[in-house]
Design an enzyme around this catalytic site. Structure first.
Site, mmCIF file in Angstrom:
data_model
loop_
_atom_site.group_PDB
_atom_site.id
_atom_site.type_symbol
_atom_site.label_atom_id
_atom_site.label_comp_id
_atom_site.label_asym_id
_atom_site.label_seq_id
_atom_site.Cartn_x
_atom_site.Cartn_y
_atom_site.Cartn_z
ATOM 1 N N TRP A 124 -10.820 -30.935 10.683
ATOM 2 C CA TRP A 124 -10.009 -31.752 11.729
ATOM 3 C C TRP A 124 -10.064 -33.135 11.414
ATOM 4 O O TRP A 124 -11.237 -33.606 11.248
ATOM 5 C CB TRP A 124 -9.836 -31.210 13.146
ATOM 6 C CG TRP A 124 -9.263 -31.949 13.871
ATOM 7 C CD1 TRP A 124 -7.807 -32.175 13.663
ATOM 8 C CD2 TRP A 124 -9.441 -32.392 15.232
ATOM 9 N NE1 TRP A 124 -7.273 -32.614 15.178
ATOM 10 C CE2 TRP A 124 -8.164 -33.132 15.707
ATOM 11 C CE3 TRP A 124 -10.608 -32.839 15.694
ATOM 12 C CZ2 TRP A 124 -8.319 -33.782 17.089
ATOM 13 C CZ3 TRP A 124 -10.721 -33.445 17.058
ATOM 14 C CH2 TRP A 124 -9.591 -34.070 17.586
ATOM 15 N N ASP A 205 -17.560 -27.222 17.738
ATOM 16 C CA ASP A 205 -16.227 -27.402 18.137
ATOM 17 C C ASP A 205 -15.373 -26.377 18.582
ATOM 18 O O ASP A 205 -15.269 -25.202 17.560
ATOM 19 C CB ASP A 205 -15.395 -28.212 17.162
ATOM 20 C CG ASP A 205 -14.174 -28.852 17.627
ATOM 21 O OD1 ASP A 205 -13.778 -28.189 18.787
ATOM 22 O OD2 ASP A 205 -13.577 -29.802 17.278
ATOM 23 N N LYS A 240 -5.248 -25.045 24.409
ATOM 24 C CA LYS A 240 -4.591 -23.920 23.702
ATOM 25 C C LYS A 240 -4.657 -22.707 24.503
ATOM 26 O O LYS A 240 -3.557 -22.207 24.750
ATOM 27 C CB LYS A 240 -5.359 -23.688 22.331
ATOM 28 C CG LYS A 240 -4.728 -24.480 21.376
ATOM 29 C CD LYS A 240 -5.097 -26.003 21.256
ATOM 30 C CE LYS A 240 -4.611 -26.996 20.093
ATOM 31 N NZ LYS A 240 -5.196 -28.113 20.216
#
Length: 390
Positions: A124, A205, A240
């Site tokens: 990312w 993460d 999410k």
């Protein structure tokens, strides 16, 4: 006074999102930014979340402690670590998963100033900004194999095995962003042994827990490292899996060798929060704590999360089917092997630009496609646009 200040050209993903909003193409489709859309191409309001919100409408909004809402912290910890000894885990509420990463980066920079941070290649984009912004030298290690469109595990292990003790390695616990290519449980076990032997610091993460193999399956790696006694950090997010993007609900957890060290680490995390944003937001954390703390709402949330996960798998299967029909000369099987919100298509930057300019189909420049934003009504059009490049 400010003539020397350089212009920030914008985040590549967020800038692309703004460009999409201005695009007048009649069939434009945004598959760039990482959001889950329902079959109506809307951000969902989960029924479990709506029920919790209704219960909280009359609640006041006081300041939270620096470490955040106690119930929220306990639920976030249990979601990742299960029934592990809570006294060994320092947990704080953060401003989203990005805030968890930054608080963790600042903490590490204070107490492990000689460390170098290692990111997967690719990762990312904001990982680079967060860790370099905290003052770390940042490098990357091999991860993705463009030939197999999977993980080059041998190259990854060879690189990590050469790192000095005390270096920080950022790992995607599940649903790797941007590739969707994850390690198997067997590979995670081998990696845990490597970390233990080399004395490396794992920083997980976990932005997509529940979107890969489910809540329990996706957190396997965190529990396994912790069970082996490997000190670790993990940044998680409810953006999410609760569809609470704008509420910025995150958590940072540091698993320590014993309760004394965990208490000391927690005190330093509180200090880091205090000098950053003082305390985290209230409303979203109350929603999460209410859902996870109520047996009926928890069961409803898990059912909704399963439906979201299954819909993403269906989109992968349908896209695979369409592309196999339209462009059988190419191997599209990687779509079924990858998991989570994203797929690394292998398209070049030039092909991505062609998709955007000629078809109004937006991917990010690396070729990452957000499977979670696909719906049945736009999928055939997207498949035709991609197949036209083959």
């Amino acid at each position: 006074m400010f003539q020397h200040v350089a212009l920030f050209r914008g985040d590549p993903i967020l800038s692309l999102n703004a460009q999409f909003a201005e695009d007048t193409h009649p069939r434009k489709v945004n598959l760039s930014i990482g959001v889950y859309l329902d079959d109506n191409r809307q951000l969902p309001m989960m029924a479990s979340v709506a029920a919790a919100k209704a219960q909280l409408q009359q609640a006041s909004h006081p300041y939270l402690p620096m470490e955040g809402l106690q119930d929220y912290r306990a639920q976030a910890r249990a979601l990742l670590f299960g029934a592990s000894d809570a006294s060994r885990i320092a947990t704080i509420q953060t401003v989203g998963g990005s805030g968890a990463l930054r608080i963790g980066a600042d903490f590490l920079a204070d107490w492990f100033p000689q460390a170098r941070v290692w990111l997967s290649r690719p990762t990312w984009d904001n990982h680079w900004g967060i860790f370099s912004g905290a003052g770390f030298p940042v490098s990357d290690y091999p991860y993705y194999d463009p030939q197999t469109k999977g993980v080059d595990f041998n190259a990854m292990c060879d690189a990590l095995n050469a790192l000095p003790a005390g270096d920080v390695v950022v790992l995607h616990g599940c649903c790797h962003n941007p590739t969707g290519a994850d390690l198997s449980d067997e590979q995670w076990r081998a990696l845990a042994d490597l970390f233990s032997q080399r004395g490396l610091i794992p920083f997980f993460d976990m932005a997509y827990q529940g979107f890969g193999r489910g809540i329990y399956g996706d957190s396997f790696v965190v529990r396994h490292f912790h069970d082996l006694g490997i000190p670790l950090l993990v940044a998680s997010s409810f953006s999410k899996n609760f569809a609470l993007y704008g509420e910025r609900c995150g958590a940072l957890q540091v698993a320590c060798p014993d309760a004394r060290q965990a208490a000391t680490v927690l005190s330093q995390l509180q200090l880091t929060v205090r000098r950053n944003y003082s305390s985290p937001p209230t409303f979203g954390s109350r929603i999460v704590a209410s859902v996870l703390g109520d047996a009926a709402l928890r069961a409803q949330w898990e059912q909704e999360l399963t439906q979201m996960r299954n819909r993403m798998r269906t989109m992968r299967e349908l896209l695979h089917q369409e592309l196999n029909t339209l462009a059988p000369q190419r191997d599209w099987d990687y779509l079924l092997k990858q998991q989570g919100m994203f797929s690394f298509t292998g398209l070049s930057a030039e092909q991505v630009a062609t998709l955007r300019q000629q078809h109004g189909v937006y991917l990010i420049e690396t070729g990452r496609l957000c499977v979670a934003a696909l719906t049945k009504d736009v999928l055939p059009y997207v498949a035709q646009a991609i197949a036209a490049l083959s």
